[in-house]
Design an enzyme around this catalytic site. Structure first.
Site, PDB file in Angstrom:
ATOM      1  N   SER A 116      46.778  46.638  56.446  1.00 59.14           N
ATOM      2  CA  SER A 116      45.995  47.876  56.444  1.00 59.14           C
ATOM      3  C   SER A 116      44.601  47.640  57.024  1.00 59.14           C
ATOM      4  CB  SER A 116      45.853  48.458  55.032  1.00 59.14           C
ATOM      5  OG  SER A 116      44.696  47.954  54.388  1.00 59.14           O
ATOM      6  N   THR A 117      43.954  48.775  57.288  1.00 60.43           N
ATOM      7  CA  THR A 117      42.608  48.782  57.851  1.00 60.43           C
ATOM      8  C   THR A 117      41.582  48.145  56.900  1.00 60.43           C
ATOM      9  OG1 THR A 117      41.002  50.258  58.871  1.00 60.43           O
ATOM     10  CG2 THR A 117      42.089  51.090  56.906  1.00 60.43           C
ATOM     11  N   LYS A 118      41.957  48.038  55.616  1.00 56.74           N
ATOM     12  CA  LYS A 118      41.004  47.545  54.618  1.00 56.74           C
ATOM     13  C   LYS A 118      40.727  46.052  54.744  1.00 56.74           C
ATOM     14  CE  LYS A 118      40.207  51.495  52.707  1.00 56.74           C
ATOM     15  NZ  LYS A 118      38.886  52.114  52.693  1.00 56.74           N
ATOM     16  N   ASP A 119      41.567  45.319  55.483  1.00 58.28           N
ATOM     17  CA  ASP A 119      41.253  43.899  55.751  1.00 58.28           C
ATOM     18  C   ASP A 119      39.873  43.772  56.391  1.00 58.28           C
ATOM     19  OD1 ASP A 119      43.765  43.238  54.886  1.00 58.28           O
ATOM     20  OD2 ASP A 119      44.468  42.422  56.798  1.00 58.28           O
TER      21      ASP A 119
END
Ligand code: PMP
Length: 344
Positions: free
Chosen positions: A46-49
């Site tokens: 996900s983009t949260k990395d």
């Protein structure tokens, strides 16, 4: 010969630089060129990395974090997974306060990566002592040497996307992007990417996606927080029941609300027609694109970038489960309505 081996030092080297993938089928009746930035290609899917790595490394630079310290966060799952992953590599403890709305798949994954998870009730107000905000705040106060990431109110969340997502999109489109369409949860993705892109070309249209049951769209239009907008909805990670300071409302041109049901069907359509197994909010973004198209937003010269935030594997017991879809009444709504009438 260590130097001859082409390898990443650890999994963190794979964060960012996600691909753009052309959408061919789900957009076939819409004018314009559509590309998805598929954030599922990050190692934490996900983009949260991006924000987990960026915020932790900024705290390290400022001397706030040293190995053995504890990272605390509230999260719908994805940020937690990324923080747990980065914590393992860098030697931190990770404590996560999550909403009871999060899927069990997500919670099990967090625990698999060594995080300690507190499950907090989803439908209480943010100032309730049981809310995941207050649980995280309390743990931060109690645990010495802990850092509270606080993604909804942390400017570094915007900065992470200003430094990575925005420049990547500009480079990948050779500056030819005309529209960015992205979900808003914390608002970090859309605000950071938009800030960078608008600096390069102020004419780029920044189109937000919000959920029915969330306050963001109305706040964007009126600058007023309207609690009457709030009611429970299914999509995780999209919209909010408070106004996050990690959202820069000034760089967003417009918000579109999408329904749980249409977004669920569109998520399944993306998998079936594009072979892209992405999450519920990717379906929400695609659903918003269809609605923006109906309003005449795009033409044949439009180069539209849609951010697809995470991977479909996180929703096996939800959007990709026929049983779950049925339980929500998302299969053949009309028949469901008829059935309810008969029962009455
Ligand atoms: N989609 C999913 C699945 C998410 O978990 C989030 C984050 N809450 C978003 C979209 C929205 O991203 P942002 O927080 O950067 O606005």
């Amino acid at each position: 010969m260590k130097e001859d081996i082409k390898a990443y030092n650890n999994v963190l080297g794979l964060i960012g630089n996600t691909p753009l993938i052309k959408l061919n089928k789900v957009t076939e009746n819409i004018e314009g060129n559509f590309y998805a930035k598929v954030e599922a290609f990050n190692p934490g899917h996900s983009t949260k990395d991006r924000i987990a790595l960026y915020i932790i490394e900024e705290a390290e630079k400022q001397g706030i974090l040293t190995p053995g310290d504890t990272i605390i966060e509230t999260t719908s799952g994805n940020t937690g997974f990324s923080l747990a992953m980065v914590s393992i590599i860098k030697g931190y403890n990770c404590i996560l306060a999550v909403s009871s709305k999060s899927s069990m798949d997500k919670i099990d994954m967090l625990r698999s990566l060594g995080a300690k998870v507190y499950i907090c009730p989803a439908h209480v107000s943010a100032d309730d002592e049981r809310s995941y905000y207050n649980v995280a705040k309390r743990l931060h106060e109690e645990i010495k040497g802990s850092v509270y990431i606080n993604q909804y109110f942390n400017q570094l969340n915007i900065d992470a996307h200003y430094k990575t997502t925005g420049p990547e999109i500009w480079e990948q489109t050779n500056g030819k992007i005309t529209h960015l369409v992205a979900c808003s949860g914390t608002g970090g993705t859309i605000s950071g990417a938009a800030k960078f892109l608008k600096e390069k070309n102020p004419n780029i249209r920044i189109l937000g996606v919000d959920a029915f049951g969330s306050v963001l769209k109305k706040y964007h239009e009126t600058k007023e927080f309207d609690a009457e907008e709030i009611y429970p909805y299914r999509i995780e990670g999209l919209g909010k029941n408070l106004i996050p300071t990690a959202t820069d409302f000034d760089v967003i041109d417009h918000f579109m609300k999408v329904t749980d049901e249409e977004s669920a069907h569109t998520t399944r359509e993306i998998a079936k027609r594009e072979g892209l197994f992405v999450g519920y909010t990717s379906g929400a973004v695609m659903q918003a694109i269809k609605q923006y198209a109906e309003q005449g937003e795009f033409n044949e010269n439009s180069n539209v970038i849609a951010i697809f935030p995470d991977h479909g594997s996180r929703y096996m017991s939800k959007v990709f489960s026929d049983e779950w879809m049925n339980e929500q009444g998302f299969f053949d709504t009309k028949n469901q309505e008829e059935a309810q009438k008969i029962e009455i």
